[in-house]
Scaffold this motif. Structure first.
Motif, mmCIF file in Angstrom:
data_model
loop_
_atom_site.group_PDB
_atom_site.id
_atom_site.type_symbol
_atom_site.label_atom_id
_atom_site.label_comp_id
_atom_site.label_asym_id
_atom_site.label_seq_id
_atom_site.Cartn_x
_atom_site.Cartn_y
_atom_site.Cartn_z
ATOM 1 N N LEU A 108 46.011 33.128 40.532
ATOM 2 C CA LEU A 108 45.328 34.990 39.978
ATOM 3 C C LEU A 108 44.249 34.448 39.009
ATOM 4 C CD1 LEU A 108 48.999 37.068 40.449
ATOM 5 C CD2 LEU A 108 46.458 37.635 41.697
ATOM 6 N N LEU A 109 45.585 33.103 38.012
ATOM 7 C CA LEU A 109 43.343 32.957 36.740
ATOM 8 C C LEU A 109 42.943 32.129 37.384
ATOM 9 C CD1 LEU A 109 44.143 32.590 34.127
ATOM 10 C CD2 LEU A 109 44.820 30.617 33.792
ATOM 11 N N ALA A 110 42.846 31.684 37.971
ATOM 12 C CA ALA A 110 41.711 31.128 38.714
ATOM 13 C C ALA A 110 40.755 32.161 39.289
ATOM 14 C CB ALA A 110 42.141 30.132 39.864
ATOM 15 N N ILE A 111 41.424 32.772 40.136
ATOM 16 C CA ILE A 111 40.026 34.158 40.976
ATOM 17 C C ILE A 111 39.391 35.288 40.010
ATOM 18 C CG2 ILE A 111 40.180 36.175 41.915
ATOM 19 C CD1 ILE A 111 42.445 34.328 43.815
ATOM 20 N N TYR A 112 40.573 34.983 38.818
ATOM 21 C CA TYR A 112 39.843 35.969 37.795
ATOM 22 C C TYR A 112 39.551 35.122 36.688
ATOM 23 C CZ TYR A 112 40.085 37.851 32.973
ATOM 24 O OH TYR A 112 39.728 38.361 31.589
ATOM 25 N N LEU A 113 39.572 33.974 36.333
ATOM 26 C CA LEU A 113 37.928 33.148 35.321
ATOM 27 C C LEU A 113 36.794 32.739 36.581
ATOM 28 C CD1 LEU A 113 39.993 30.664 33.625
ATOM 29 C CD2 LEU A 113 39.514 32.575 32.867
ATOM 30 N N ILE A 114 37.074 33.187 37.954
ATOM 31 C CA ILE A 114 35.612 32.493 39.015
ATOM 32 C C ILE A 114 35.126 33.971 38.571
ATOM 33 C CG2 ILE A 114 34.556 32.490 41.219
ATOM 34 C CD1 ILE A 114 37.071 30.427 41.376
ATOM 35 N N ASN A 174 33.983 44.554 26.500
ATOM 36 C CA ASN A 174 34.671 43.351 25.976
ATOM 37 C C ASN A 174 36.130 43.040 26.043
ATOM 38 O OD1 ASN A 174 32.480 42.025 26.838
ATOM 39 N ND2 ASN A 174 31.040 42.779 24.751
ATOM 40 N N ILE A 175 37.160 44.083 25.596
ATOM 41 C CA ILE A 175 37.884 43.851 24.915
ATOM 42 C C ILE A 175 38.703 43.873 25.887
ATOM 43 C CG2 ILE A 175 40.325 44.846 23.651
ATOM 44 C CD1 ILE A 175 38.176 45.247 21.181
ATOM 45 N N PHE A 176 38.764 45.113 27.016
ATOM 46 C CA PHE A 176 39.134 45.103 28.161
ATOM 47 C C PHE A 176 39.207 44.636 29.486
ATOM 48 C CE2 PHE A 176 39.630 47.548 32.622
ATOM 49 C CZ PHE A 176 40.880 48.273 32.499
ATOM 50 N N ILE A 177 38.348 43.737 29.464
ATOM 51 C CA ILE A 177 38.350 42.920 30.488
ATOM 52 C C ILE A 177 38.949 41.392 30.173
ATOM 53 C CG2 ILE A 177 36.414 41.606 30.130
ATOM 54 C CD1 ILE A 177 34.950 41.846 32.493
ATOM 55 N N PHE A 178 39.424 41.410 28.512
ATOM 56 C CA PHE A 178 39.543 39.800 28.643
ATOM 57 C C PHE A 178 41.063 40.004 28.483
ATOM 58 C CE2 PHE A 178 35.858 37.733 28.234
ATOM 59 C CZ PHE A 178 36.600 36.506 28.327
ATOM 60 N N ILE A 179 41.992 41.188 28.768
ATOM 61 C CA ILE A 179 42.871 41.643 28.847
ATOM 62 C C ILE A 179 43.811 40.227 29.667
ATOM 63 C CG2 ILE A 179 44.602 43.081 28.827
ATOM 64 C CD1 ILE A 179 43.594 45.580 27.228
ATOM 65 N N THR A 186 43.757 42.310 41.491
ATOM 66 C CA THR A 186 42.401 41.812 42.436
ATOM 67 C C THR A 186 42.075 42.371 44.063
ATOM 68 O OG1 THR A 186 43.785 39.749 40.822
ATOM 69 C CG2 THR A 186 42.543 39.087 43.383
ATOM 70 N N VAL A 187 43.385 42.187 44.404
ATOM 71 C CA VAL A 187 43.061 42.878 45.792
ATOM 72 C C VAL A 187 42.465 43.992 46.065
ATOM 73 C CG1 VAL A 187 43.880 43.409 47.957
ATOM 74 C CG2 VAL A 187 45.089 41.799 46.932
ATOM 75 N N LEU A 188 42.472 45.162 45.381
ATOM 76 C CA LEU A 188 41.767 45.986 45.215
ATOM 77 C C LEU A 188 39.981 45.620 44.131
ATOM 78 C CD1 LEU A 188 44.360 48.331 43.528
ATOM 79 C CD2 LEU A 188 43.291 48.289 45.584
ATOM 80 N N VAL A 189 39.904 44.952 43.504
ATOM 81 C CA VAL A 189 39.075 44.395 42.825
ATOM 82 C C VAL A 189 38.124 43.681 43.952
ATOM 83 C CG1 VAL A 189 37.193 43.452 41.001
ATOM 84 C CG2 VAL A 189 39.494 45.119 40.099
#
Length: 181
Positions: free
Chosen positions: A14-20, A66-71, A156-159
């Motif tokens: 999930l972290l990898a998908i998030y960072l990409i 910017n704050i929200f997207i890094f939570i 992740t699936v929803l986004v």
């Protein structure tokens, strides 16, 4: 199925998908050409310039985004770096944000902005504090891991489904490249 949500490998995926995804959003600006046209290389080394009476961007909505997207980054680091000292986590939040900001400058897809650097780092801290509070409230790391992974997977699936839908139908942000001038 429940064991899947309690696994750190799922958190790592999930972290990898998030960072990409984050790189695609922050650095590549969704690959929308309208964002890339006429972008000049610039650097703002003074965070929140309007507080110092200087000209510059002071958009509250952008700061909050910017704050929200890094939570989520802070949530995932809370799980994966459970034995790391807080200083190491802060450095990771800062360095990751710095890499995103400097990449925008190097690729000419945006500007390096110290305000974004501070806000992104703050978002990582907020995410970590949410994880720490959840862990304390639940009394154990495994239950917090379970909840974060479950929410992370659903989110992740929803986004990704939403972005895929927009891309397939040439809607919204993907159509913006047609509105260049």
């Amino acid at each position: 199925m429940s064991i899947l949500f309690k696994s750190k490998p799922l958190t790592l995926i999930l972290l990898a998908i998030y960072l990409i995804s984050l790189f695609w959003i922050i650095v590549l600006k969704f690959n929308i050409s309208a964002y890339h046209d006429g972008v000049e290389r610039s650097m703002n080394w003074i965070p929140f310039p309007s507080l110092f009476g200087l000209s510059g961007q002071g958009d509250l909505n952008e700061s909050l985004l910017n704050i929200f997207i890094f939570i989520p980054f802070g949530l995932y680091v809370g799980i994966l770096g459970e034995n790391w000292p807080i200083g190491q986590k802060l450095i990771l939040f800062f360095v990751t944000s710095f890499i995103f900001e400097i990449s925008q400058y190097l690729f000419k897809y945006g500007a390096f902005d110290a305000t974004d650097l501070v806000n992104n780092t703050a978002g990582g801290v907020v995410g970590f504090l949410i994880f720490a509070g959840l862990e304390k409230r639940l009394g154990e790391n495994k239950r917090a891991l379970h909840i974060i992974n479950l929410l992370g997977l659903v989110g992740t699936v929803l986004v990704l489904s939403f972005l895929f839908y927009l891309k397939l139908n040439h809607l919204w942000i993907f159509r913006m490249e047609l509105i260049q001038r």
